[in-house]
Each structure stands twice: as structure tokens, then as C-alpha cells.
Design a protein around this motif. Structure first.
Motif, PDB file in Angstrom:
ATOM      1  N   GLN A  91      -3.695   0.717 -15.188  1.00 29.13           N
ATOM      2  CA  GLN A  91      -4.167   1.975 -14.615  1.00 29.13           C
ATOM      3  C   GLN A  91      -3.039   2.869 -14.108  1.00 29.13           C
ATOM      4  OE1 GLN A  91      -7.357   3.115 -14.520  1.00 29.13           O
ATOM      5  NE2 GLN A  91      -7.968   1.332 -15.742  1.00 29.13           N
ATOM      6  N   GLY A  92      -1.816   2.378 -14.162  1.00 29.23           N
ATOM      7  CA  GLY A  92      -0.673   3.182 -13.725  1.00 29.23           C
ATOM      8  C   GLY A  92      -0.652   3.459 -12.228  1.00 29.23           C
ATOM      9  N   CYS A  93      -1.063   2.506 -11.434  1.00 30.56           N
ATOM     10  CA  CYS A  93      -1.075   2.696  -9.973  1.00 30.56           C
ATOM     11  C   CYS A  93       0.340   2.619  -9.414  1.00 30.56           C
ATOM     12  CB  CYS A  93      -1.948   1.634  -9.313  1.00 30.56           C
ATOM     13  SG  CYS A  93      -3.680   1.694  -9.820  1.00 30.56           S
ATOM     14  N   ASP A  94       0.598   3.424  -8.392  1.00 30.27           N
ATOM     15  CA  ASP A  94       1.926   3.434  -7.782  1.00 30.27           C
ATOM     16  C   ASP A  94       1.877   3.099  -6.290  1.00 30.27           C
ATOM     17  OD1 ASP A  94       0.660   5.756  -7.035  1.00 30.27           O
ATOM     18  OD2 ASP A  94       2.331   7.093  -7.519  1.00 30.27           O
ATOM     19  N   GLY A  95       0.796   2.478  -5.844  1.00 26.80           N
ATOM     20  CA  GLY A  95       0.673   2.032  -4.471  1.00 26.80           C
ATOM     21  C   GLY A  95      -0.466   1.030  -4.372  1.00 26.80           C
ATOM     22  N   VAL A  96      -0.447   0.196  -3.329  1.00 25.28           N
ATOM     23  CA  VAL A  96      -1.460  -0.844  -3.162  1.00 25.28           C
ATOM     24  C   VAL A  96      -2.041  -0.759  -1.757  1.00 25.28           C
ATOM     25  CG1 VAL A  96      -1.959  -3.318  -3.241  1.00 25.28           C
ATOM     26  CG2 VAL A  96      -0.219  -2.348  -4.772  1.00 25.28           C
ATOM     27  N   LEU A  97      -3.360  -0.708  -1.677  1.00 24.07           N
ATOM     28  CA  LEU A  97      -4.074  -0.656  -0.402  1.00 24.07           C
ATOM     29  C   LEU A  97      -5.029  -1.835  -0.320  1.00 24.07           C
ATOM     30  CD1 LEU A  97      -5.283   0.584   2.213  1.00 24.07           C
ATOM     31  CD2 LEU A  97      -6.712   2.025   0.724  1.00 24.07           C
ATOM     32  N   ALA A  98      -4.834  -2.713   0.663  1.00 26.78           N
ATOM     33  CA  ALA A  98      -5.784  -3.794   0.912  1.00 26.78           C
ATOM     34  C   ALA A  98      -6.833  -3.298   1.895  1.00 26.78           C
ATOM     35  CB  ALA A  98      -5.078  -5.015   1.479  1.00 26.78           C
ATOM     36  N   VAL A  99      -8.094  -3.478   1.547  1.00 21.52           N
ATOM     37  CA  VAL A  99      -9.203  -3.188   2.449  1.00 21.52           C
ATOM     38  C   VAL A  99      -9.946  -4.506   2.613  1.00 21.52           C
ATOM     39  CG1 VAL A  99     -11.253  -1.810   2.899  1.00 21.52           C
ATOM     40  CG2 VAL A  99      -9.358  -0.819   1.605  1.00 21.52           C
ATOM     41  N   GLY A 100      -9.690  -5.191   3.709  1.00 24.01           N
ATOM     42  CA  GLY A 100     -10.288  -6.498   3.886  1.00 24.01           C
ATOM     43  C   GLY A 100      -9.569  -7.314   4.926  1.00 24.01           C
ATOM     44  N   GLY A 101      -9.713  -8.640   4.805  1.00 22.20           N
ATOM     45  CA  GLY A 101      -9.072  -9.566   5.721  1.00 22.20           C
ATOM     46  C   GLY A 101      -7.831 -10.183   5.113  1.00 22.20           C
ATOM     47  N   GLY A 102      -7.492 -11.367   5.593  1.00 24.22           N
ATOM     48  CA  GLY A 102      -6.255 -11.997   5.171  1.00 24.22           C
ATOM     49  C   GLY A 102      -6.165 -12.264   3.681  1.00 24.22           C
ATOM     50  N   SER A 103      -7.270 -12.635   3.057  1.00 24.33           N
ATOM     51  CA  SER A 103      -7.225 -12.933   1.620  1.00 24.33           C
ATOM     52  C   SER A 103      -6.874 -11.693   0.808  1.00 24.33           C
ATOM     53  CB  SER A 103      -8.572 -13.498   1.169  1.00 24.33           C
ATOM     54  OG  SER A 103      -8.814 -14.750   1.780  1.00 24.33           O
ATOM     55  N   SER A 104      -7.481 -10.566   1.155  1.00 25.93           N
ATOM     56  CA  SER A 104      -7.170  -9.315   0.441  1.00 25.93           C
ATOM     57  C   SER A 104      -5.748  -8.861   0.744  1.00 25.93           C
ATOM     58  CB  SER A 104      -8.164  -8.224   0.831  1.00 25.93           C
ATOM     59  OG  SER A 104      -9.450  -8.524   0.336  1.00 25.93           O
ATOM     60  N   MET A 105      -5.323  -8.993   1.994  1.00 27.04           N
ATOM     61  CA  MET A 105      -3.962  -8.581   2.337  1.00 27.04           C
ATOM     62  C   MET A 105      -2.926  -9.449   1.643  1.00 27.04           C
ATOM     63  SD  MET A 105      -4.142  -7.389   6.346  1.00 27.04           S
ATOM     64  CE  MET A 105      -5.337  -8.558   6.996  1.00 27.04           C
TER      65      MET A 105
END
Length: 396
Positions: A91-105
Motif C-alpha cells: 500500500q506504500g505506507c510511510d508511517g505506522v499507527l498502533a490503535v490498541g494495547g500491547g499486542s498492537s503496539m
């Protein structure tokens, strides 16, 4: 929501925004860092709660396109990192955002770093024979925290399960400290009672386990001591309230801040509560917060003679009036209070997962060689581990 009610803290390049509605700052903050398309790393429960949809729209309103990877599960697997990385590249993403708890982070940490580092994530763990070193940077990394437990947002660790050997493995890197942390307690309103209890005991175990490791007993550190005792105080004060009334903002905020403080304690180390609990997660799939919570009072009792004065301070942080008590009496009062807290928030017991006591002996020897056990206040040998597990099983 007025920004004037938000608390902002900047440490180096990492920014933390705390306050009701602070998630509304995500789009503006991420756009300001030059991200054009973000990969949102999350799980299906957070998606179902509606948080991801609102955050996705907020990002788009500030010119940040986004795509969602919702394949994260509790105790994330190495294959989830690979799947998320594949989607990010496609998808050509240039950043990462976790929305969640420890597993997502933890999953987001690994994805952001593996974008620029060669090989496979499992080649960067402590358990690989030929361990790779981090040679490059990572993508911009952001966290919107929806639980109040692991404190992963404040640690340089990611715990990823190696599916080939069925073992949770620690991956460590300074790259894992994010650019932005959002602590908006309203995001935790949808956390059900089971997970509120589990996450709360994750926080409490980080704080008490960290505060009583051998290193801090031998060489006290005012910074770590302050963090731990405040996290214990907030948890003792507010976990029951957050469990009873999910929309109690002040209680939810207290727990979110407590988890943040306890997350900072991870760099001080953790003891046998964490070292032994891994067996419960590995063989019985007990959620991490429950597994450490089940063992916590028994590890406290075992460790107490190593530093009675520290356990007195734990008791006082939990709100116990220790006047007239010896240090040991106060420490035992702290153990009793933790057991009462377990009962009040209906945290499961070891015997809810292990049906026969003899099963403990199937993994007892395997539980010993763990780095957390080596950091414990007292030596964890076979007899010590046996006493802790059996006592927890019997609810003594």
C-alpha cells in the motif's frame, strides 16, 4: 474537546499527549511529521468498538490517507508482523499507527523497524543462534493506547511469539520508542471487565515486580522507586472503580497513567512473577495480565524477606495504614490486599486453567531458566518455583 485540558510532555523526539479527547490530535500530529499514508495496526475488537473508524476519519481530515491491518491477536505471532509488513509495502505506507494495547503496539514496533532492516523479525530476538543487529532506522511510529496494562508505549521491547518453537520472544531496540503517544482514557471505556481486570494486574505486576527486583534492592534508584510507587498507588485506588463503572473517566485516566508509569519500570527489570508466568501463557494460553496477576501475591510473599521495608512501602502505596506494624506485618498486609483485589475484580485463578495440581510438574523445570527469574529478589530454584505454583493453584 478543548486542547487546554490536555497535558503535553516532550522527552527528546517523543511526545506524549494526555487528556480527554486527546485522540483528536492524531491527524494533526501525524501530518506534521510528513506522513502521507499510515498503516493502522489494530485488532478486530478495537475495530468493533468504533475507535479505528473515528481515528481513520480524523487522519483523512488532515490529509493522511490510511489502510488498516486488523490481524493482531493477543500474544502476537511472528506471522502477524510479516502480514502487516507485506500490506504496508503493497500500500506504500510511510508511517505506522498502533490503535490498541500491547499486542498492537508490539506488532507496530516490529513492522516499522522491519521496513528498513533486513531479514526476518525472529532473527532479532535474544533466542536466535545468529542474532542480527539493527542497522537502519524505522518508519514514523505512533501509538493511540486503548488499554491500561502493558505500558508497551514506554518500553524498548516487543514480545513476539516464534511460531516455529511456540515461544514468546523479546525483541529489543531503541527504535521501538515512538514519536507520539496518545493517552486518551475515553478510548478505554469499551474495555470489558475481564480485560480491565487483566490489564490492571499487568500494570500492578510491572510496578511491584520491578520495584522489588534484586538490582533495585541492592542499589536503590529514586527515579524508578517514584514511578513504581505512584503506579501502585493509582492502581490500588482506581482499578476497582474502573472495573465497576467503565465510563468513570477519572478512574480510567488513573489506570492509563499507572500503566504508563509501570511501563517505564520495564527498563528496571521484572522478577519471578513474569519469569514463571510465561509457562501459563505458553501451555494454557492464559492472557499475560491474568498470568502475572495469578502469581503476584505468592511471589511477593516469597520475596518479602529480601527487603521487608520495600514491601512496607508497597502496602502504604496500596492505601494500607501500617502504623504499629512491623515491616514484615505490613508486607503481609500488602499480600492480603492484592489477594482481595484479585477477588474484587474476579481475576481468574491458576486452578481455573490447570485442572490438576500434578500438571504443574510438566513445566516446572522448564520455568526456571528465564532472565526475569535471574533478576528476582531471591533465587528461583525448583523448590521455590514449586511453592509459588502450588500455592497459587491451591489459592493459599
Amino acid at each position: 474537546m478543548s486542547k487546554s485540558r490536555w497535558s503535553v510532555m516532550q522527552i527528546g523526539k517523543m511526545k506524549e499527549i494526555i487528556g480527554e479527547g486527546a485522540a483528536e490530535a492524531l491527524g494533526e500530529e501525524i501530518a506534521a511529521r510528513g506522513v502521507k499514508k499510515a498503516l493502522i495496526v489494530t485488532d478486530d475488537g478495537v475495530v468493533a468498538a468504533g475507535h479505528v473508524a473515528r481515528i481513520s476519519e480524523n487522519l483523512k481530515a488532515h490529509g493522511v490517507d490510511n489502510v488498516i491491518y486488523d490481524g493482531v491477536r493477543t500474544d502476537p505471532l511472528d506471522e502477524m508482523v510479516r502480514e502487516g509488513l507485506k500490506l504496508l509495502n503493497e500500500q506504500g505506507c510511510d508511517g505506522v499507527l498502533a490503535v490498541g494495547g500491547g499486542s498492537s503496539m508490539d506488532t507496530a514496533k516490529a513492522i516499522s523497524a522491519m521496513k528498513y532492516n533486513e531479514g526476518d523479525i525472529m532473527e532479532y530476538t535474544r533466542h536466535t543462534e545468529v542474532r542480527r543487529g539493527w542497522k537502519a532506522g524505522r518508519l514514523p511510529l505512533f501509538f493511540a493506547v486503548t488499554t491500561a496494562g502493558t505500558g508497551s508505549q514506554q518500553s524498548p521491547y516487543a514480545v513476539i511469539t516464534n511460531t516455529k518453537i511456540n515461544r514468546k520472544c523479546n525483541v529489543t531496540s531503541e527504535l521501538f520508542y515512538p514519536d507520539l503517544i496518545i493517552l486518551d482514557a475515553t478510548l478505554t471505556y469499551t474495555l470489558n471487565q475481564k480485560w480491565t481486570a487483566s490489564c490492571g494486574f499487568d500494570t500492578l505486576a510491572h510496578a511491584i515486580d520491578g520495584y522489588t527486583v534484586k538490582q533495585l534492592i541492592c542499589v536503590p534508584n529514586d527515579y524508578y522507586d517514584t514511578l513504581a510507587l505512584k503506579a501502585i498507588e493509582l492502581t490500588g485506588k482506581s482499578l476497582r472503580q474502573a472495573y465497576a463503572i467503565p465510563q468513570n473517566y477519572e478512574a480510567r485516566k488513573d489506570m492509563l497513567v499507572a500503566s504508563d508509569l509501570a511501563g517505564l519500570m520495564l527498563s528496571a527489570g521484572t522478577g519471578a512473577t513474569h519469569g514463571l508466568a510465561n509457562m501459563l501463557s505458553k501451555y494454557y494460553h492464559v492472557p499475560h495480565g491474568e498470568s502475572v496477576g495469578m502469581l503476584l501475591p505468592y511471589v511477593m510473599e516469597y520475596n518479602m524477606i529480601a527487603s521487608p521495608e520495600r514491601f512496607r512501602k508497597v502496602a502504604e502505596a496500596l492505601g494500607i495504614d501500617t502504623a504499629g506494624m512491623t515491616d514484615m506485618e505490613a508486607g503481609h498486609a500488602a499480600v492480603d490486599e492484592v489477594k482481595q483485589l484479585i477477588r474484587d475484580v474476579h481475576l481468574p485463578y491458576v486452578c481455573d486453567y490447570i485442572k490438576e495440581e500434578k500438571e504443574i510438574y510438566n513445566f516446572l523445570e522448564e520455568s526456571l531458566p528465564n532472565t526475569c527469574n535471574y533478576a528476582n529478589a531471591r533465587e528461583i530454584n525448583y523448590e521455590a518455583a514449586e511453592w509459588i505454583f502450588v500455592s497459587a493453584f491451591r489459592k493459599e
